[in-house]
Design an enzyme around this catalytic site. Structure first.
Site, PDB file in Angstrom:
ATOM      1  CG  ASN A  93      -1.601   1.332   1.424  1.00  0.00           C
ATOM      2  OD1 ASN A  93      -2.480   1.725   0.672  1.00  0.00           O
ATOM      3  ND2 ASN A  93      -1.179   2.065   2.455  1.00  0.00           N
ATOM      4  CE1 TYR A 162       0.752   8.297  -6.077  1.00  0.00           C
ATOM      5  CE2 TYR A 162      -1.061   8.755  -7.559  1.00  0.00           C
ATOM      6  CZ  TYR A 162      -0.578   8.170  -6.404  1.00  0.00           C
ATOM      7  OH  TYR A 162      -1.433   7.449  -5.598  1.00  0.00           O
ATOM      8  CE  LYS A 166       0.254   4.671  -6.514  1.00  0.00           C
ATOM      9  NZ  LYS A 166       0.423   3.680  -5.432  1.00  0.00           N
TER      10      LYS A 166
END
Length: 278
Positions: A93, A162, A166
């Site tokens: 996470n 970012y 991802k």
């Protein structure tokens, strides 16, 4: 019997937000948990919330430190094995966007921000997964990666590094899912939309301004069709579902969009075109 009785879970980035909620959910459902994060005070808050839910402290392993370092990666794995004897569930996470010292956004950020972003959001996950792999193969365990809807085909020009990291995490999920399933290890991914966490603060947004963003987005169905910004537990429950083989055993290598419908919306479709024709 609780569904995660006799299971051991590692949840990274569990000092707040989705990681904290997931750790509490899994622990309440019987799992022994290793919680990790860089902020010792917030990680202690997570521990105390788990204890407040009726879980004994002997079922909680706390590792404070930077997950991008070899020392902490090894400590997470080794201490879990030493304390609990096995690993059944790995929840990757930990992740965040990065800002430079003057708050620069977009492609103008220095390449060092790119390096830091990929080191946390992808490289540390790859390495931790490699180190956990033999233990997960031994238990025929579960891996759940926490990605983001920013990985999708829509542009996110303010946070390109970012969203790129991802997108790579999504592909990593698919690749290792096929490699590991013959060994009995399932790998899946959750892609949250907007969630009430510390994400805006990580980008330098004050707390009150963050609340304004959450309230605005949640109350505008052209942003979040379900009409609510997610709570961390909304995502934590999905992670728990994917960690529960009795419920999700036939889901392999998938990225679950958990965004209240956000990614189904095109801006042009949020307006009533018939009104324009009157």
């Amino acid at each position: 019997m609780a569904r995660f009785s006799n299971k051991v879970a590692i949840i990274t980035g569990s000092s707040n937000g989705i990681g904290r909620a997931t750790a509490i959910i899994l622990a309440k459902d019987g799992a022994k948990v290793t919680i990790t994060g860089r902020n010792a005070e917030r990680l202690e808050e997570t521990k105390q919330q788990i204890i407040a839910a009726g879980i004994g402290s002997e079922n909680i392993n706390v590792i404070v430190g930077d997950i991008t370092t070899t020392e902490i990666q090894d400590k997470i794995i080794n201490s879990t094995i030493e304390k609990f004897g096995k690993i059944n569930i790995l929840v990757n996470n930990a992740g965040a966007p990065f800002m430079d010292s003057v708050g620069t956004l977009g492609f103008s950020q220095d390449i060092s921000i790119y390096d830091s972003t990929f080191e946390l959001n992808l490289r540390s996950i790859v390495i931790l997964t490699q180190k956990a792999r033999p233990y997960l193969e031994a238990t025929k365990g579960e891996i759940i990666n926490v990605s983001s809807i920013t990985s999708g085909p829509q542009a996110h020009s303010g946070i390109p590094f970012y969203s790129m990291s991802k997108a790579a995490l999504d592909q990593f999920t698919r690749n290792i899912a096929i490699e590991l399933i013959p060994f009995g290890v399932r790998v899946n991914c959750v892609n949250p939309g907007l969630v009430v966490t510390g994400f805006p603060q990580a980008m330098g947004t004050p707390l009150e301004a963050s609340k304004t963003i959450y309230d605005f987005m949640g109350s505008n169905r052209d942003c979040i069709p379900i009409g609510k910004t997610a709570d961390p537990s909304d995502i934590g429950n999905i992670i728990a579902f994917l960690a529960d083989r009795s419920q999700s055993f036939y889901i392999v290598g998938q990225t679950i969009q958990a965004d209240g419908g956000t990614t189904l919306i095109m801006a042009m479709n949020t307006h009533n075109l018939m009104e324009l024709l009157k």
